[in-house]
Write an enzyme that holds these catalytic residues in place. Sequence first.
Site, PDB file in Angstrom:
ATOM      1  N   CYS A  80       0.839  -1.202   0.000  1.00 36.14           N
ATOM      2  CA  CYS A  80       0.000   0.000   0.000  1.00 36.14           C
ATOM      3  C   CYS A  80       0.870   1.248   0.000  1.00 36.14           C
ATOM      4  O   CYS A  80       1.751   1.396   0.866  1.00 36.14           O
ATOM      5  CB  CYS A  80      -0.907   0.007   1.233  1.00 36.14           C
ATOM      6  SG  CYS A  80      -1.931   1.492   1.370  1.00 36.14           S
ATOM      7  N   CYS A  86      -0.867   6.043   6.931  1.00 38.23           N
ATOM      8  CA  CYS A  86      -2.217   5.690   7.349  1.00 38.23           C
ATOM      9  C   CYS A  86      -2.140   4.771   8.557  1.00 38.23           C
ATOM     10  O   CYS A  86      -1.353   3.816   8.577  1.00 38.23           O
ATOM     11  CB  CYS A  86      -2.933   4.991   6.201  1.00 38.23           C
ATOM     12  SG  CYS A  86      -4.516   4.247   6.661  1.00 38.23           S
ATOM     13  N   CYS A  89      -3.534   0.076   9.099  1.00 38.06           N
ATOM     14  CA  CYS A  89      -2.768  -1.171   9.187  1.00 38.06           C
ATOM     15  C   CYS A  89      -1.452  -0.892   9.903  1.00 38.06           C
ATOM     16  O   CYS A  89      -0.897   0.203   9.787  1.00 38.06           O
ATOM     17  CB  CYS A  89      -2.475  -1.740   7.800  1.00 38.06           C
ATOM     18  SG  CYS A  89      -3.934  -2.208   6.858  1.00 38.06           S
ATOM     19  N   GLN A 291     -19.723  -7.993  13.503  1.00 36.35           N
ATOM     20  CA  GLN A 291     -18.332  -8.309  13.182  1.00 36.35           C
ATOM     21  C   GLN A 291     -17.989  -7.873  11.756  1.00 36.35           C
ATOM     22  O   GLN A 291     -18.811  -8.020  10.840  1.00 36.35           O
ATOM     23  CB  GLN A 291     -18.087  -9.816  13.336  1.00 36.35           C
ATOM     24  CG  GLN A 291     -18.191 -10.320  14.767  1.00 36.35           C
ATOM     25  CD  GLN A 291     -16.944 -10.042  15.593  1.00 36.35           C
ATOM     26  OE1 GLN A 291     -16.041  -9.333  15.162  1.00 36.35           O
ATOM     27  NE2 GLN A 291     -16.898 -10.587  16.796  1.00 36.35           N
ATOM     28  N   TYR A 320     -22.973  -9.788  26.410  1.00 37.23           N
ATOM     29  CA  TYR A 320     -22.498  -8.874  25.363  1.00 37.23           C
ATOM     30  C   TYR A 320     -22.876  -9.463  23.999  1.00 37.23           C
ATOM     31  O   TYR A 320     -22.027  -9.675  23.130  1.00 37.23           O
ATOM     32  CB  TYR A 320     -20.992  -8.643  25.441  1.00 37.23           C
ATOM     33  CG  TYR A 320     -20.446  -8.341  26.811  1.00 37.23           C
ATOM     34  CD1 TYR A 320     -20.539  -7.068  27.357  1.00 37.23           C
ATOM     35  CD2 TYR A 320     -19.818  -9.335  27.565  1.00 37.23           C
ATOM     36  CE1 TYR A 320     -20.021  -6.790  28.623  1.00 37.23           C
ATOM     37  CE2 TYR A 320     -19.306  -9.067  28.829  1.00 37.23           C
ATOM     38  CZ  TYR A 320     -19.415  -7.793  29.351  1.00 37.23           C
ATOM     39  OH  TYR A 320     -18.908  -7.528  30.599  1.00 37.23           O
ATOM     40  N   GLU A 341     -27.332  -7.445  26.425  1.00 33.43           N
ATOM     41  CA  GLU A 341     -26.652  -6.414  25.636  1.00 33.43           C
ATOM     42  C   GLU A 341     -27.114  -5.036  26.093  1.00 33.43           C
ATOM     43  O   GLU A 341     -28.309  -4.816  26.319  1.00 33.43           O
ATOM     44  CB  GLU A 341     -26.957  -6.606  24.152  1.00 33.43           C
ATOM     45  CG  GLU A 341     -26.528  -5.487  23.234  1.00 33.43           C
ATOM     46  CD  GLU A 341     -25.027  -5.252  23.261  1.00 33.43           C
ATOM     47  OE1 GLU A 341     -24.638  -4.066  23.360  1.00 33.43           O
ATOM     48  OE2 GLU A 341     -24.260  -6.235  23.201  1.00 33.43           O
ATOM     49  N   CYS A 416     -11.148  -9.984  21.979  1.00 30.96           N
ATOM     50  CA  CYS A 416     -10.394  -9.257  20.951  1.00 30.96           C
ATOM     51  C   CYS A 416      -9.172  -8.565  21.544  1.00 30.96           C
ATOM     52  O   CYS A 416      -8.541  -7.752  20.883  1.00 30.96           O
ATOM     53  CB  CYS A 416     -11.290  -8.240  20.246  1.00 30.96           C
ATOM     54  SG  CYS A 416     -11.995  -6.984  21.343  1.00 30.96           S
TER      55      CYS A 416
END
Length: 459
Positions: A80, A86, A89, A291, A320, A341, A416
């Site tokens: 990229c 940026c 990533c 997701q 959640y 939730e 995560c």
Amino acid sequence: MARKQPPVKTGDEVVLEIENYASEGEGVARIEGFTVFVPGALVGEKVVALIHVVKKTYARAHLVDDGIRIASPDRVAPPCPLYPDCGGCQLLHLSYEGQLAMKRQRVVDALARIGGLTDVVVHPIIGMSNPWHYRNRAQYPFGMSNGNIIAGCYRKGTHEVVETSDCLIQHPMNNRVTEEVKRLAKEFGLSVYDEETHKGHLRYVLVRRAFGTGEISVVLVTNGSHFPDGKGFAKSLASKFPGIRSIVQNVNRIRGNKVLGDENIVLWGEDGIVDILGDLRFKISATAFYQVNPVQTLVLYQKAVEYARLSGEEKVVDIYCGVGTLTLFLAEQALEVYGIEANKDAIEDANENAKLNGITNVRFISGRAEEVVPDLAKEGITFDVAVLDPPRTGCQPEVLEALADTGPQRIVYVSCNPSTLARDLKMLTLLGYRTEEVQPVDMFPHTYHVECVVLITKL
């Protein structure tokens, strides 16, 4: 005894050997035991770097031009042209195989260092056969450059927008819709929000494309409810893309860089879209969590259901639960499932999704997990299996304590963030549970993020 001074100072040029990775993918080196973080450096490399930040316990440095004296065999040329300006990533300079190895090691290290768990099986990470254009959702702030409206990711460590016209990890349609939004914003004479002055109209654009149906939703986040000819803007945008089903204005009057406000106004079409995941259909409201990598989401959920080991007789709680995606996968194999939730819009979607799929053995509860779970425990409600899928901050201690009171024999934890996962697993150990095994899944190729599914059993 006087505190030892750091062995480096700002402006020093140093030669470093990279030993490890930090939590966000930076290379880690040491000088006389003192830690130095170097973004862009890889394990095994010998580099020349310039110190630009010095704290009591660590320093930060950046690579000088041609500063890599010995390169890692995993180093690749970033494909990229915006990298690394940026901030979207962080690992495009590392081969995909190297990324997978690094992410698994992050999990192993966090479990040992934070959780005190050194004997847990951590399986090889499940990667993607094609780790490009996997994101179904773009979320970009607006900015200005040379008098033109731009949109893209923030430059790393700043709120300066880097125009991201052809992102390699976004679905191409997200890129195309964003480009048209920018063009129309100029045509309609719209202004761009300025964080410092709290002036200007457009704040963010969110584009989501359902991989299973091709339906597209667009959210335009504005600084206030007034939208000059908003209906006309939306109609023009929808006319360019037959796949668009929903264009929503989200009103955010709060100062700063918080993305979404609490008020949604439908400008065109519906208030959301429908996607297909596995054999289930899901309604996704414009601003609800869903997701972003559907291919790996299915892998993740299949592993979670496998770890739940359901026979059809179990009562399950999904904490959640979002719009009920994993909840409904569990409900297909359980006696009854509760979904909890905090986001009311997500709960509305979850109830609609249950009806959409003809699933009747679910009960969705709107509320904060740290309040709902203790209430369920006080009511004497017990569960055979619990599923946790918290945000990056992990679970509140009172959630874990109350969950233990409901007595599940198995807990499946979807995480995560390896650091907060390890912290919560340590607490669950103290509450009488054992971490059996961990399955990392690469949900976000070319970034430092890693998702995990964990099987936990009651002692």
